[in-house]
Design an enzyme around this catalytic site. Structure first.
Site, PDB file in Angstrom:
ATOM      1  CB  CYS A  76      -0.960  -0.065   1.277  1.00 34.57           C
ATOM      2  SG  CYS A  76      -2.036   1.454   1.527  1.00 34.57           S
ATOM      3  CB  CYS A 135       0.279   1.860   4.123  1.00 37.97           C
ATOM      4  SG  CYS A 135      -1.455   1.280   3.813  1.00 37.97           S
TER       5      CYS A 135
END
Length: 103
Positions: free
Chosen positions: A29, A32
């Protein structure tokens, strides 16, 4: 930072006294990874005031699903074991601090 798993979620988050923030993330991600430095800074700045944890949604998929994690990154904020706030997506460090300060 404490790594949250399905096995230790109860003891590290629900049974914990005070404020606990859990960062739900995954290796693949991009947002993230962009949020990670903010989370690390918050962990240092709030040491002694709040526990900051990370939970890899790929490893703890059942836990993530049970908490309604539909998108990552998601930050969950608990106080004395009760879910108080949720932030989803790439948020600014100041917003994280604002939520922690309000708790």
């Amino acid at each position: 930072m404490v790594e949250i798993t399905e096995e230790n979620f109860q003891s590290e988050v629900i049974d914990a006294k005070g404020i606990v923030m859990v960062d739900f993330w995954a290796v693949w991600c991009g947002p993230c990874r962009a949020l990670a430095p903010y989370v690390e800074q918050i962990a240092k700045e709030y040491e002694g005031k709040a526990k900051v944890c990370k939970c890899d949604t790929e490893v703890a998929s059942d836990l993530s699903a049970s908490l309604g994690i539909m998108a990552i990154p998601t930050l969950l904020f608990f106080k004395d074991g009760e879910l108080k706030e949720r932030l989803t997506g790439l948020v600014q460090k100041s917003k994280i601090a604002q939520v922690l300060d309000s708790l």
